[in-house]
Design a protein around this motif. Structure first.
Motif, PDB file in Angstrom:
ATOM      1  N   ILE A   1     129.740  64.945 -11.569  1.00 49.94           N
ATOM      2  CA  ILE A   1     130.776  65.880 -12.033  1.00 49.94           C
ATOM      3  C   ILE A   1     130.598  67.240 -11.377  1.00 49.94           C
ATOM      4  O   ILE A   1     131.566  67.859 -10.914  1.00 49.94           O
ATOM      5  CB  ILE A   1     130.771  65.982 -13.571  1.00 49.94           C
ATOM      6  CG1 ILE A   1     131.273  64.668 -14.182  1.00 49.94           C
ATOM      7  CG2 ILE A   1     131.629  67.145 -14.054  1.00 49.94           C
ATOM      8  CD1 ILE A   1     131.093  64.569 -15.676  1.00 49.94           C
ATOM      9  N   VAL A   2     129.368  67.706 -11.310  1.00 52.85           N
ATOM     10  CA  VAL A   2     129.092  69.002 -10.675  1.00 52.85           C
ATOM     11  C   VAL A   2     129.476  68.966  -9.194  1.00 52.85           C
ATOM     12  O   VAL A   2     130.119  69.890  -8.687  1.00 52.85           O
ATOM     13  CB  VAL A   2     127.612  69.392 -10.864  1.00 52.85           C
ATOM     14  CG1 VAL A   2     127.251  70.597 -10.013  1.00 52.85           C
ATOM     15  CG2 VAL A   2     127.311  69.649 -12.326  1.00 52.85           C
TER      16      VAL A   2
ATOM     17  N   PHE B   1     141.266  59.895 -12.003  1.00 53.89           N
ATOM     18  CA  PHE B   1     140.906  60.338 -13.341  1.00 53.89           C
ATOM     19  C   PHE B   1     139.773  61.363 -13.326  1.00 53.89           C
ATOM     20  O   PHE B   1     139.776  62.308 -14.116  1.00 53.89           O
ATOM     21  CB  PHE B   1     140.565  59.134 -14.231  1.00 53.89           C
ATOM     22  CG  PHE B   1     141.748  58.241 -14.440  1.00 53.89           C
ATOM     23  CD1 PHE B   1     142.816  58.646 -15.227  1.00 53.89           C
ATOM     24  CD2 PHE B   1     141.815  57.013 -13.818  1.00 53.89           C
ATOM     25  CE1 PHE B   1     143.926  57.838 -15.406  1.00 53.89           C
ATOM     26  CE2 PHE B   1     142.916  56.187 -13.988  1.00 53.89           C
ATOM     27  CZ  PHE B   1     143.976  56.599 -14.784  1.00 53.89           C
ATOM     28  N   LYS B   2     138.827  61.203 -12.440  1.00 57.21           N
ATOM     29  CA  LYS B   2     137.762  62.206 -12.282  1.00 57.21           C
ATOM     30  C   LYS B   2     138.347  63.517 -11.765  1.00 57.21           C
ATOM     31  O   LYS B   2     137.946  64.598 -12.187  1.00 57.21           O
ATOM     32  CB  LYS B   2     136.676  61.717 -11.331  1.00 57.21           C
ATOM     33  CG  LYS B   2     135.830  60.626 -11.876  1.00 57.21           C
ATOM     34  CD  LYS B   2     134.810  61.165 -12.860  1.00 57.21           C
ATOM     35  CE  LYS B   2     133.884  60.022 -13.260  1.00 57.21           C
ATOM     36  NZ  LYS B   2     132.968  60.443 -14.310  1.00 57.21           N
ATOM     37  N   LEU B   3     139.283  63.411 -10.847  1.00 52.55           N
ATOM     38  CA  LEU B   3     139.956  64.594 -10.316  1.00 52.55           C
ATOM     39  C   LEU B   3     140.623  65.375 -11.442  1.00 52.55           C
ATOM     40  O   LEU B   3     140.431  66.588 -11.570  1.00 52.55           O
ATOM     41  CB  LEU B   3     140.981  64.191  -9.252  1.00 52.55           C
ATOM     42  CG  LEU B   3     141.947  65.270  -8.788  1.00 52.55           C
ATOM     43  CD1 LEU B   3     141.206  66.404  -8.097  1.00 52.55           C
ATOM     44  CD2 LEU B   3     143.000  64.666  -7.872  1.00 52.55           C
ATOM     45  N   GLN B   4     141.393  64.687 -12.260  1.00 48.81           N
ATOM     46  CA  GLN B   4     142.098  65.353 -13.352  1.00 48.81           C
ATOM     47  C   GLN B   4     141.130  65.945 -14.369  1.00 48.81           C
ATOM     48  O   GLN B   4     141.348  67.035 -14.890  1.00 48.81           O
ATOM     49  CB  GLN B   4     143.070  64.381 -14.030  1.00 48.81           C
ATOM     50  CG  GLN B   4     144.207  63.927 -13.141  1.00 48.81           C
ATOM     51  CD  GLN B   4     144.980  65.081 -12.546  1.00 48.81           C
ATOM     52  OE1 GLN B   4     145.304  66.056 -13.220  1.00 48.81           O
ATOM     53  NE2 GLN B   4     145.283  64.983 -11.263  1.00 48.81           N
TER      54      GLN B   4
ATOM     55  N   LEU C   1     132.393  71.191  -7.310  1.00 47.20           N
ATOM     56  CA  LEU C   1     132.099  72.010  -6.130  1.00 47.20           C
ATOM     57  C   LEU C   1     133.032  71.665  -4.967  1.00 47.20           C
ATOM     58  O   LEU C   1     133.486  72.566  -4.249  1.00 47.20           O
ATOM     59  CB  LEU C   1     130.644  71.841  -5.713  1.00 47.20           C
ATOM     60  CG  LEU C   1     129.626  72.514  -6.622  1.00 47.20           C
ATOM     61  CD1 LEU C   1     128.206  72.118  -6.246  1.00 47.20           C
ATOM     62  CD2 LEU C   1     129.793  74.017  -6.592  1.00 47.20           C
ATOM     63  N   ILE C   2     133.320  70.401  -4.793  1.00 41.98           N
ATOM     64  CA  ILE C   2     134.278  69.985  -3.759  1.00 41.98           C
ATOM     65  C   ILE C   2     135.632  70.630  -4.019  1.00 41.98           C
ATOM     66  O   ILE C   2     136.253  71.202  -3.111  1.00 41.98           O
ATOM     67  CB  ILE C   2     134.405  68.449  -3.708  1.00 41.98           C
ATOM     68  CG1 ILE C   2     133.130  67.826  -3.151  1.00 41.98           C
ATOM     69  CG2 ILE C   2     135.633  68.023  -2.884  1.00 41.98           C
ATOM     70  CD1 ILE C   2     133.053  66.321  -3.326  1.00 41.98           C
ATOM     71  N   LEU C   3     136.089  70.565  -5.260  1.00 39.32           N
ATOM     72  CA  LEU C   3     137.389  71.144  -5.604  1.00 39.32           C
ATOM     73  C   LEU C   3     137.384  72.658  -5.414  1.00 39.32           C
ATOM     74  O   LEU C   3     138.337  73.224  -4.864  1.00 39.32           O
ATOM     75  CB  LEU C   3     137.763  70.791  -7.042  1.00 39.32           C
ATOM     76  CG  LEU C   3     138.036  69.327  -7.304  1.00 39.32           C
ATOM     77  CD1 LEU C   3     138.253  69.081  -8.795  1.00 39.32           C
ATOM     78  CD2 LEU C   3     139.233  68.831  -6.507  1.00 39.32           C
TER      79      LEU C   3
ATOM     80  N   LEU D   1     137.722  72.895 -14.963  1.00 36.62           N
ATOM     81  CA  LEU D   1     137.698  74.144 -14.196  1.00 36.62           C
ATOM     82  C   LEU D   1     138.717  75.144 -14.732  1.00 36.62           C
ATOM     83  O   LEU D   1     138.443  76.348 -14.794  1.00 36.62           O
ATOM     84  CB  LEU D   1     137.948  73.863 -12.716  1.00 36.62           C
ATOM     85  CG  LEU D   1     136.806  73.185 -11.975  1.00 36.62           C
ATOM     86  CD1 LEU D   1     137.268  72.723 -10.597  1.00 36.62           C
ATOM     87  CD2 LEU D   1     135.599  74.092 -11.862  1.00 36.62           C
ATOM     88  N   LEU D   2     139.876  74.667 -15.118  1.00 36.62           N
ATOM     89  CA  LEU D   2     140.890  75.539 -15.714  1.00 36.62           C
ATOM     90  C   LEU D   2     140.433  76.060 -17.075  1.00 36.62           C
ATOM     91  O   LEU D   2     140.536  77.262 -17.351  1.00 36.62           O
ATOM     92  CB  LEU D   2     142.221  74.800 -15.863  1.00 36.62           C
ATOM     93  CG  LEU D   2     143.022  74.577 -14.589  1.00 36.62           C
ATOM     94  CD1 LEU D   2     144.117  73.549 -14.815  1.00 36.62           C
ATOM     95  CD2 LEU D   2     143.603  75.884 -14.084  1.00 36.62           C
TER      96      LEU D   2
END
Length: 70
Positions: free
Chosen positions: A8-9, A42-45, A13-15, A51-52
């Motif tokens: 997840i971390v 789903f991980k992206l969302q 960081l990629i995003l 982050l938001l």
């Protein structure tokens, strides 16, 4: 550090890196991440939502498109 937390971390960081380098819409970000197989949808969302919520990124609308910025 457990493996899922580490993943997840790394995903966050990629995003953050992509968002910091590009003025990017949510659709463009999704396309970049999914086409390059950085993570699945789903991980992206999940990561974007966290982050938001944690206020590492913000979103705004421009011409009916949602954009992200740091």
């Amino acid at each position: 550090m457990n493996l899922e937390f580490k993943e997840i971390v790394e995903n966050k960081l990629i995003l953050l890196y992509i968002i910091s380098k590009l003025d990017i819409s949510s659709i463009q970000l999704m396309n970049i991440v999914l086409e390059n197989k950085f993570m699945h949808y789903f991980k992206l969302q999940q990561c974007i939502s966290e982050l938001l919520n944690d206020q590492y990124i913000t979103s705004y609308k421009n011409q009916n498109k949602e954009f992200y910025q740091i």
